[in-house]
Design a protein around this motif. Sequence first.
Motif, PDB file in Angstrom:
ATOM      1  N   THR A  48      35.189  33.439  37.258  1.00  0.00           N
ATOM      2  CA  THR A  48      36.602  33.722  37.498  1.00  0.00           C
ATOM      3  C   THR A  48      37.431  33.604  36.230  1.00  0.00           C
ATOM      4  OG1 THR A  48      36.378  32.948  39.781  1.00  0.00           O
ATOM      5  CG2 THR A  48      38.600  33.044  38.876  1.00  0.00           C
ATOM      6  N   ALA A  52      40.116  36.390  34.600  1.00  0.00           N
ATOM      7  CA  ALA A  52      41.499  36.135  34.208  1.00  0.00           C
ATOM      8  C   ALA A  52      41.728  36.498  32.745  1.00  0.00           C
ATOM      9  CB  ALA A  52      41.848  34.673  34.455  1.00  0.00           C
ATOM     10  N   VAL A 164      42.504  36.795  41.186  1.00  0.00           N
ATOM     11  CA  VAL A 164      43.153  36.819  39.887  1.00  0.00           C
ATOM     12  C   VAL A 164      44.273  37.845  39.970  1.00  0.00           C
ATOM     13  CG1 VAL A 164      42.919  37.326  37.431  1.00  0.00           C
ATOM     14  CG2 VAL A 164      41.081  36.124  38.643  1.00  0.00           C
ATOM     15  N   ILE A 170      45.117  32.462  38.636  1.00  0.00           N
ATOM     16  CA  ILE A 170      44.076  32.298  39.659  1.00  0.00           C
ATOM     17  C   ILE A 170      44.697  31.589  40.858  1.00  0.00           C
ATOM     18  CG2 ILE A 170      41.831  31.313  40.196  1.00  0.00           C
ATOM     19  CD1 ILE A 170      41.283  31.295  37.125  1.00  0.00           C
ATOM     20  N   THR A 196      37.737  37.410  43.254  1.00  0.00           N
ATOM     21  CA  THR A 196      36.531  36.897  42.601  1.00  0.00           C
ATOM     22  C   THR A 196      35.603  36.168  43.561  1.00  0.00           C
ATOM     23  OG1 THR A 196      37.836  34.964  41.944  1.00  0.00           O
ATOM     24  CG2 THR A 196      37.595  36.752  40.335  1.00  0.00           C
TER      25      THR A 196
END
Length: 464
Positions: A48, A52, A164, A170, A196
């Motif tokens: 993740t 981002a 994201v 997040i 994600t």
Amino acid sequence: MTAGTTIQIPRFRGEAIVPGHHEYDAARAVWNGSVDRHPRVIARCRGTADVASAVRFARDCDLEIAVRGGGHNVAGTAVCDDGIVIDLSAMREVRVDPVGRTALVQGGALWCDVDDQTQAYGLATTGGIISHTGVGGLTLGGGIGWLMRKHGLSVDNLVEAEVVTAGGEIIRASTHEHPDLFWALRGGGGNFGVVTSFRFALHPVGPTLTAGPVFWAAEDTTDVLRFYREFVTDAPDELMTIVRLGTLPPLPVVSAELHFRPAIAVASCYAGSVEAGERAVRALREFGAPLVDLVGPTLYVDHQSSLDGTVPHGWHYYWKGTNLAALSDAVIDIVAEHAYEATSPRSYAAIFHIGGTVARAAREATPYSGRDVQHTMSIDAVWLPEQDDTIRAAETAWARSFVDALQPHRAGVYVNFLDADDDPSSIHEAYGDTTYRRLAALKAKYDPKNVFHHNRNIPPGTPA
């Protein structure tokens, strides 16, 4: 950018694949072989945090963004020209909680990944009918599959998502956190961020159940469809069926002399005991004079992958879709007239029976709008990469002519069946006025600059 140029994405631990990289051509290829796009960079993410970082980098560099999960969307939205592909294909972990009956699924997973892990515990959730379909794309559009009449759509089983945002933040979305975003994700497509991970509710399924197709000769199509219409009228929720019209695929279990013979099939899957499933499909198997009957006790994972070989990666695909309020005599006549006019023996049309749990869910609970129709239909033109433009033109013309003939009976469209040349109004049609306006308002809240637009796009509207 010249071949061999490197790109440094700040705080990115994955792999940045650029033109000239030995994996570039493989990394930019998607399921539909007719899609041939050349991104400036493919950001293959490890997790993740990489996603981002890639989103922030794309924003800073004003790059077109495409998001790749399974790369299975027929319109090729997973890859763009001269932009960045945020590639989740290395993020395929599935973690099952057998006590809580949930599965945490990374955004790049395929449905075969989910089925393999969940079935180890005798559990499953509604996934696609092709096991190499990506979890993300199918779910974000609604998610129709073999278990939906009993257990609902994929979005009906989604309980949480990690996202994201367009700003590179997040966040989690659920009924308790960002509930408006959670609502939008359950059918609104990839418009609102990069998902994600997904957490799905699981249900006891299989591992063995009654499933498989029955084939009849093409000349029996009208009779089969009229029988089928009555057969599914009072079908139990456990029974899901799909009508397939085209040719008999060259499966190892089918005699060679029947390969590519024009035929209509009704495939079934009973999400209950084998014995109850056998009783539920008995009338179907006994109707008329079938060419082939492949119904029997089957492992769920095998049934989920049984059609994979008929639509492999790299062939060329072109789709048209429509929802049907009912299989009226007029619709049946149109289907019988057009279904076998394709030039390619690999082209086909599929009619999915809705109803059951899908139809009983609250209309406002998700953006998916097909709960009131009896069937949704996909007309799939398919040809081989080595075949020339004459075949491509013939197959696409067949699909357009077929869906045009059904226009008087059209009752909306499933957004996951839209191809690249579908008019933008079709996206509005897929949701209806009220839902579309609500989605557009949420787009304005979560992605006001329409950063995520390489999809079945809903532009930002008036904020609520």
